[in-house]
Design a protein around this motif. Structure first.
Motif, PDB file in Angstrom:
ATOM      1  N   LYS A 119     -10.169 -20.318  -9.246  1.00 21.97           N
ATOM      2  CA  LYS A 119     -11.078 -20.782  -8.202  1.00 21.97           C
ATOM      3  C   LYS A 119     -12.197 -19.786  -7.922  1.00 21.97           C
ATOM      4  N   ILE A 120     -12.514 -18.933  -8.892  1.00 21.56           N
ATOM      5  CA  ILE A 120     -13.588 -17.967  -8.692  1.00 21.56           C
ATOM      6  C   ILE A 120     -14.904 -18.680  -8.418  1.00 21.56           C
ATOM      7  N   GLY A 121     -15.059 -19.895  -8.937  1.00 24.12           N
ATOM      8  CA  GLY A 121     -16.296 -20.655  -8.735  1.00 24.12           C
ATOM      9  C   GLY A 121     -16.525 -21.096  -7.301  1.00 24.12           C
ATOM     10  N   THR A 122     -15.503 -20.986  -6.446  1.00 24.54           N
ATOM     11  CA  THR A 122     -15.671 -21.389  -5.043  1.00 24.54           C
ATOM     12  C   THR A 122     -16.299 -20.283  -4.191  1.00 24.54           C
ATOM     13  N   ILE A 123     -16.449 -19.073  -4.765  1.00 29.35           N
ATOM     14  CA  ILE A 123     -16.992 -17.934  -4.023  1.00 29.35           C
ATOM     15  C   ILE A 123     -18.494 -17.864  -4.241  1.00 29.35           C
ATOM     16  N   ASP A 124     -19.221 -17.698  -3.144  1.00 31.97           N
ATOM     17  CA  ASP A 124     -20.680 -17.592  -3.189  1.00 31.97           C
ATOM     18  C   ASP A 124     -21.072 -16.114  -3.253  1.00 31.97           C
ATOM     19  N   PHE A 125     -21.548 -15.673  -4.431  1.00 34.39           N
ATOM     20  CA  PHE A 125     -21.970 -14.288  -4.614  1.00 34.39           C
ATOM     21  C   PHE A 125     -23.474 -14.113  -4.416  1.00 34.39           C
ATOM     22  N   SER A 126     -24.167 -15.144  -3.969  1.00 40.09           N
ATOM     23  CA  SER A 126     -25.625 -15.106  -3.937  1.00 40.09           C
ATOM     24  C   SER A 126     -26.189 -14.143  -2.893  1.00 40.09           C
TER      25      SER A 126
END
Length: 584
Positions: A345-352
């Motif tokens: 689920k790394i894609g659920t984290i917003d690193f922007s």
């Protein structure tokens, strides 16, 4: 490398900016100054640093309504932190705490940790950071060595304290609930924690010794608090480390040491604008020197907030927390980054919103760095530091385009000298011991003047025991280590301590402990053993170790031998065993 090796990840900006030539007296000894980022001075104003108490008072007044700690979906503001820290300080003074007395803090990353640190410092005390996962033996050793008579501990670890009481002398124990400091919601969190904590061994402390942390704060609010008149050279922390021998000893860190490193890092990363709302993911434990300085004090100075991760081993829970929180900085170790990039689920984290990401403890592996950049767009850059240096010594400029594998440049007011075994400075490109001089270097080792003398050169440099080369541009690259210390997920493991525990098993004839590469933890502990009784299993040996050592010190692998390689005087050759040990 040491426990506070620093890794920084930043946005895409030029690697470094050439500055005007530094003064000749500095340029000759510090070639790295020519490669400093624009705007970073060669020196800091050491005389004007102040104290951590001053940092606290200034930040609480300036950022009262801002969130200081975020945890369990709740917020502790600077105003609340300020009030509770003052209440704790008053209570500590009411218990007879005098200036310079030690108070042990044995907590994971929960809001009460912030209250405890500032409360002790406000009262004029010295903080003894204590790993909450210590066994009773390890806990007793640290308490007795430090002389701490007051302990602030999470109630989950009360059984450890109870088991160690026959071997230690404590005057008071403040029992903390995980939600303490968070008001009504904190009470709900505490009830839920006690409900699910059924597997924790029951414990009983002597009547009158223990008091709930909430009662401590309530009582403290009605007590007067005297000014402790804290000075920059006063001792702020006893930070335990194995140093050069593997014997647990405490680096004496003054208020000036920590404040210097905060100032150095702030200038290096241009973190002066208080209008920027910073939020640091604090997964490294605050009892670790890197998290203590780079997460806690650095962000407290700038009105930022710490998103506390009480249990980073619960990766699912951490990913869930990160996916619903806007953060600007992330603190972790290589193991943590590796777990995150492999989480489904790394894609659920917003690193922007990331400004930069900081890792500590061990070097980030190149494969992890490349995958991290592919997922987040941030290039990993590295640095270096130790408990004895508060911790940061060297770091690359933020915003490097490509992963370099170096530890970067020394921070302002920091001198790094590469020397041979005779203490002579070696030529550029030649390996030698890293020696450091600067305002962040410790006062010495607590009650160990001989150890302090051995660790310092005649001209005042701290001998790190690590080997590096200096490149022509003033960058440094780690090439080896002089010690047998093992780094497991960024935490020091000292072979002598583990060997002492293993040798106490009745079936063990000889033993030696070394490190071996591990993709999961950087290194793992491997025990090479000769048995008296061959019927004893390796699982039984590991089970014995588990009763005396905290988890990361327990040998992951036990290898049996008929005999161990030795020198002609009978010393076990760990180097040969290390070379013969296959990776995980």
């Amino acid at each position: 490398m040491h426990e506070a090796n620093v890794i920084v990840h930043g946005a895409e900006t030029p690697r470094s900016v050439r500055r005007p030539a530094p003064p000749a007296d500095l340029a000759s000894d510090r070639p790295w100054l020519a490669s400093y980022p624009a705007g970073v001075p060669a020196e800091i104003d050491v005389a004007g640093l102040g104290t951590l108490v001053g940092l606290f008072e200034t930040s609480v007044a300036a950022f009262a309504d801002r969130p200081a700690m975020l945890c369990f979906g709740s917020t502790m503001t600077y105003a609340t932190l300020g009030q509770q820290a003052r209440d704790l300080a008053a209570w500590l003074q009411g218990q007879g705490l005098a200036k310079g007395d030690r108070v042990a803090i044995m907590l994971p990353n929960v809001p009460a940790y912030a209250v405890a640190i500032f409360g002790v410092l406000l009262a004029g005390g010295t903080v003894v950071n204590t790993n909450p996962l210590y066994t009773p033996r390890e806990f007793a050793q640290q308490i007795n060595d430090s002389g701490a008579r007051i302990l602030i501990v999470l109630e989950n670890f009360g059984a450890t304290v109870a088991a160690a009481l026959p071997d230690v002398k404590l005057d008071r124990v403040a029992l903390v609930g995980p939600g303490d400091g968070l008001g009504l919601k904190g009470q709900v969190i505490n009830l839920a924690s006690r409900h699910v904590r059924k597997a924790v061994p029951p414990f009983q402390l002597p009547e009158g010794l223990a008091v709930p942390f909430t009662s401590v704060l309530r009582r403290g609010r009605s007590l007067p608090r005297a000014s402790a008149r804290v000075e920059p050279e006063d001792l702020a922390f006893l930070q335990y480390t194995g140093g050069t021998t593997g014997i647990a000893k405490a680096a004496m860190l003054s208020h000036r040491n920590i404040m210097a490193n905060v100032e150095q890092s702030q200038l290096w990363f241009n973190s002066k604008d208080p209008s920027i709302r910073r939020c640091a993911v604090t997964a490294l434990p605050l009892y670790h020197i890197f998290a203590l300085t780079a997460c806690f004090f650095q962000f407290m100075r700038n009105g930022g907030s710490c998103l506390l991760i009480p249990n980073p081993r619960d990766c699912d829970g951490m990913v869930k927390t990160l996916s619903r929180t806007r953060f600007t900085h992330l603190m972790g170790v290589n193991t943590l980054f590796n777990v995150l990039i492999n989480h489904p689920k790394i894609g659920t984290i917003d690193f922007s919103h990331l400004d930069f990401v900081v890792g500590g403890g061990t070097a980030v592996q190149r494969a992890v760095a490349e995958r991290w950049k592919a997922l987040t767009g941030n290039t990993i850059i590295e640095g270096y530091g130790l408990s004895e240096t508060s911790p940061v010594v060297c770091v690359n400029p933020r915003g490097m385009r490509d992963f370099s594998g170096t530890i970067g440049f020394p921070l302002p007011s920091t001198e790094v000298s590469i020397r041979d075994l005779s203490g002579q400075v070696v030529s550029v490109g030649q390996p030698g011991e890293i020696c450091v001089r600067g305002p962040q270097v410790m006062r010495g080792y607590w009650n160990r003047p001989e150890e302090t003398a051995r660790a310092m050169t005649a001209d005042g440099f701290f001998r790190t025991g690590d080997v590096a080369v200096m490149q022509a541009d003033g960058q440094f690259r780690i090439v080896d280590r002089m010690k047998d210390m093992i780094l497991v997920s960024g935490f020091n493991v000292y072979p002598n301590e583990v060997e002492d525990v293993l040798a106490a098993h009745p079936a063990v004839l000889e033993c030696a402990v070394v490190g071996a590469p591990s993709e999961e933890t950087g290194e793992m502990v491997v025990a090479h053993i000769v048995l008296k009784d061959p019927s004893v299993s390796t699982d039984a040996i590991r089970a014995h170790a588990r009763t005396q050592l905290t988890g990361y010190k327990v040998p992951r692998r036990v290898i049996l031998h008929d005999t161990l390689p030795k020198t002609n005087v009978g010393k076990v050759l760990r180097r040969m065993l290390r070379d013969e040990t296959p990776p995980a």
